[in-house]
Design an enzyme around this catalytic site. Structure first.
Site, PDB file in Angstrom:
ATOM      1  N   TYR A 181       0.836  -1.206   0.000  1.00 19.76           N
ATOM      2  CA  TYR A 181       0.000   0.000   0.000  1.00 19.76           C
ATOM      3  C   TYR A 181       0.869   1.254   0.000  1.00 19.76           C
ATOM      4  O   TYR A 181       1.029   1.911   1.005  1.00 19.76           O
ATOM      5  CB  TYR A 181      -0.891  -0.028   1.249  1.00 19.76           C
ATOM      6  CG  TYR A 181      -1.944   1.064   1.356  1.00 19.76           C
ATOM      7  CD1 TYR A 181      -2.876   1.271   0.350  1.00 19.76           C
ATOM      8  CD2 TYR A 181      -2.015   1.865   2.494  1.00 19.76           C
ATOM      9  CE1 TYR A 181      -3.844   2.254   0.476  1.00 19.76           C
ATOM     10  CE2 TYR A 181      -2.985   2.845   2.624  1.00 19.76           C
ATOM     11  CZ  TYR A 181      -3.897   3.033   1.622  1.00 19.76           C
ATOM     12  OH  TYR A 181      -4.867   4.015   1.744  1.00 19.76           O
ATOM     13  N   ARG A 186      -1.554   8.046  -3.939  1.00 18.01           N
ATOM     14  CA  ARG A 186      -2.460   7.040  -3.379  1.00 18.01           C
ATOM     15  C   ARG A 186      -3.771   7.675  -2.918  1.00 18.01           C
ATOM     16  O   ARG A 186      -3.825   8.851  -2.599  1.00 18.01           O
ATOM     17  CB  ARG A 186      -1.751   6.380  -2.174  1.00 18.01           C
ATOM     18  CG  ARG A 186      -2.445   5.194  -1.576  1.00 18.01           C
ATOM     19  CD  ARG A 186      -1.608   4.646  -0.434  1.00 18.01           C
ATOM     20  NE  ARG A 186      -1.565   5.536   0.714  1.00 18.01           N
ATOM     21  CZ  ARG A 186      -0.655   5.447   1.681  1.00 18.01           C
ATOM     22  NH1 ARG A 186       0.305   4.543   1.602  1.00 18.01           N
ATOM     23  NH2 ARG A 186      -0.695   6.265   2.703  1.00 18.01           N
ATOM     24  N   ASP A 187      -4.819   6.858  -2.877  1.00 18.17           N
ATOM     25  CA  ASP A 187      -6.123   7.299  -2.383  1.00 18.17           C
ATOM     26  C   ASP A 187      -6.609   8.511  -3.177  1.00 18.17           C
ATOM     27  O   ASP A 187      -6.953   9.552  -2.629  1.00 18.17           O
ATOM     28  CB  ASP A 187      -6.026   7.640  -0.893  1.00 18.17           C
ATOM     29  CG  ASP A 187      -7.351   7.462  -0.171  1.00 18.17           C
ATOM     30  OD1 ASP A 187      -8.328   7.056  -0.826  1.00 18.17           O
ATOM     31  OD2 ASP A 187      -7.412   7.747   1.025  1.00 18.17           O
ATOM     32  N   SER A 193      -5.736   9.173   3.561  1.00 17.65           N
ATOM     33  CA  SER A 193      -4.611   8.235   3.488  1.00 17.65           C
ATOM     34  C   SER A 193      -3.616   8.597   2.402  1.00 17.65           C
ATOM     35  O   SER A 193      -2.931   7.730   1.851  1.00 17.65           O
ATOM     36  CB  SER A 193      -5.130   6.805   3.280  1.00 17.65           C
ATOM     37  OG  SER A 193      -5.912   6.392   4.355  1.00 17.65           O
ATOM     38  N   ASP A 233      -8.137   0.116  -2.696  1.00 14.61           N
ATOM     39  CA  ASP A 233      -8.816   1.271  -3.323  1.00 14.61           C
ATOM     40  C   ASP A 233      -8.325   1.618  -4.722  1.00 14.61           C
ATOM     41  O   ASP A 233      -9.041   2.310  -5.449  1.00 14.61           O
ATOM     42  CB  ASP A 233      -8.717   2.541  -2.458  1.00 14.61           C
ATOM     43  CG  ASP A 233      -9.440   2.427  -1.136  1.00 14.61           C
ATOM     44  OD1 ASP A 233     -10.177   1.436  -0.945  1.00 14.61           O
ATOM     45  OD2 ASP A 233      -9.260   3.309  -0.286  1.00 14.61           O
ATOM     46  N   ASP A 412      -9.078   5.471  10.897  1.00 13.76           N
ATOM     47  CA  ASP A 412      -9.295   5.665   9.466  1.00 13.76           C
ATOM     48  C   ASP A 412      -8.895   7.058   8.995  1.00 13.76           C
ATOM     49  O   ASP A 412      -8.494   7.239   7.845  1.00 13.76           O
ATOM     50  CB  ASP A 412     -10.776   5.455   9.123  1.00 13.76           C
ATOM     51  CG  ASP A 412     -11.213   4.014   9.260  1.00 13.76           C
ATOM     52  OD1 ASP A 412     -10.394   3.114   9.006  1.00 13.76           O
ATOM     53  OD2 ASP A 412     -12.368   3.782   9.642  1.00 13.76           O
TER      54      ASP A 412
END
Length: 457
Positions: A181, A186-187, A193, A233, A412
């Site tokens: 990850y 990212r995200d 994140s 994701d 989260d």
């Protein structure tokens, strides 16, 4: 779920501002933060030390947190980022032919010491004896370890060495569960994140190096089986969120990086990969099933149909039931209202497209249903409880295992709207608040997961 291991303060103006604030408000700065409270981070002007029994520990450039310890103290612990090895080890690799059947079968799952330590520290701060005992039991339930920064990669070698020793001692080989990850940008459709790599700043090359380092660690221990979930994701965003500029810009890079990851891991002979496939409320809508299957299949074939890509992971870090007794009202309009309906619908489309239709399903925080105001609410959902324990006795032939992919208690995302990685979902009415930064420990949320666990702990 970002958690980096270094922090720097290079902005001279910011440093000057902080020094001026210290001079003006010495009493404020001298205050000590309570256990689990924030004690540092980019732009932070509050307490920078912790009460006795806790240490101000850097989690990322955005957030430091007062974590409990056994010796007390008020110092700040900073672990410097390292790049790790740049060449692969010369140890022999495992068989290049995947074992037939379920990769979890015949192996003992290694318990990650880092999460066990988090749980032990959290339990120590619970006063009710019954709840404390239940909390302590969580340390014995296997979870995945998220390798969300380069700095964490060397610890994989430590875990693998311990798992190898355990396997040799017990006579039953060990299995280590990891999550890959660290994509650049990212995200792409959220903020909580955001990762350490940027596409515009050598991101793809940095990611390839990150994968090379993971491979180097794993290659040293061919006797340990690894199950890897690949980039939560990312591919789901390419199915539904290309209207978001950041996702559209990341599409080519995401595909190149995920392809590289599965190809390199495939060379080792002991790593079984599951690509992340969102969840029922994301790709499970009927209109998304065929495009999703086509995307997974095309990536798989373009990568050379890697033999150790086992299938897909669903519901990672989410809250959906495996099999709901009745549809949650938030799922109205979608006949695939839980993970098994989603899997039953997606499986045939995958098979038809030429992708292996095997699954693992995260149920780590799915013990309580009907607690969200909308299906897209994903951040620290209030009232959530630990769910079905990890098992290969799933009751469904397409599902290899129920897993706990998200370590329960790790946040989260922050509810602080002024934070750099704030996402509005973390401030909704059904999100538990106040919440710290993504990846840091959220004590109150963990306690709720324990008390509302279903089945009970």
């Amino acid at each position: 779920m970002l958690s980096t291991f270094s922090t720097t303060l290079s902005d001279t103006k910011m440093l000057s501002s902080v020094l001026a604030l210290v001079a003006i408000l010495p009493a404020f700065v001298a205050a000590q933060g309570a256990v689990w409270s924030q004690c540092g981070g980019q732009g932070w002007t509050g307490a920078t030390t912790c009460v006795a029994g806790a240490t101000c520990t850097v989690s990322s450039q955005y957030y430091s947190q007062c974590l409990p310890n056994s010796s007390g103290g008020t110092t700040t612990t900073v672990v410097t980022t390292t790049t790790g090895p740049t060449t692969t080890a010369s140890a022999p690799t495992g068989s290049q032919t995947p074992a037939a059947g379920n990769p979890f079968t015949g192996h003992n799952i290694y318990l990650t010491p880092f999460y066990a330590a988090e749980v032990a520290a959290a339990a120590a701060n619970i006063t009710d004896a019954t709840t404390k005992a239940k909390a302590l039991s969580v340390a014995n339930i296997p979870t995945f370890t998220w390798f969300d920064t380069v700095a964490k990669v060397p610890s994989l070698g430590t875990y693998l060495a311990a798992a190898s020793a355990q396997g040799k001692s017990s006579g039953t080989p060990s299995l280590v569960q990891i999550i890959v990850y660290d994509l650049p940008d990212r995200d792409c459709a959220a903020s909580a994140s955001n990762g350490e790599f940027s596409i515009a700043n050598n991101g793809q090359a940095n990611y390839f190096n990150y994968i090379d380092q993971l491979v180097a660690q794993i290659k040293q221990f061919p006797d340990v089986r690894v199950v890897a979930i690949i980039e939560p994701d990312s591919l789901a965003n390419l199915v539904t969120n290309l209207s978001v500029a950041k996702c559209a810009n990341a599409q080519t890079t995401y595909l190149a990086c995920v392809t590289y990851a599965i190809q390199q891991l495939n060379t080792l002979g002991n790593v079984y990969s599951y690509l992340d496939a969102g969840h029922a409320g994301w790709l499970g809508w009927p209109a998304n099933l065929s495009p999703a299957a086509q995307l997974f299949a095309s990536l798989y074939k373009n990568a050379g149909s890697p033999s150790f890509v086992r299938g897909l992971a669903t519901n990672v870090a989410n809250y959906n039931a495996l099999s709901a007794a009745s549809p949650d009202p938030i799922t109205q309009g979608n006949s695939n209202y839980d993970e098994i309906h989603y899997i039953d619908a997606l499986g045939p489309a995958l098979t038809s497209a030429g992708f292996p239709a095997h699954f693992i399903v995260d149920q780590g925080r799915s013990g309580v249903q009907n607690i969200r105001q909308a299906w897209g609410d994903w951040c620290n959902v209030k009232g959530a409880g630990f769910g079905i324990r990890p098992t290969t006795n799933t009751g469904f032939t397409a599902i290899d295992a129920i897993v706990w992919a998200k370590p329960g208690g790790e946040c989260d995302g922050t509810s602080n709207s002024s934070a750099a990685r704030f996402d509005f979902h973390c401030a909704l009415a059904d999100a538990d608040q106040p919440a710290p930064e993504a990846g840091t420990w959220f004590q109150e949320f963990f306690t709720t997961l324990v008390t509302k666990a279903n089945p009970p702990l």
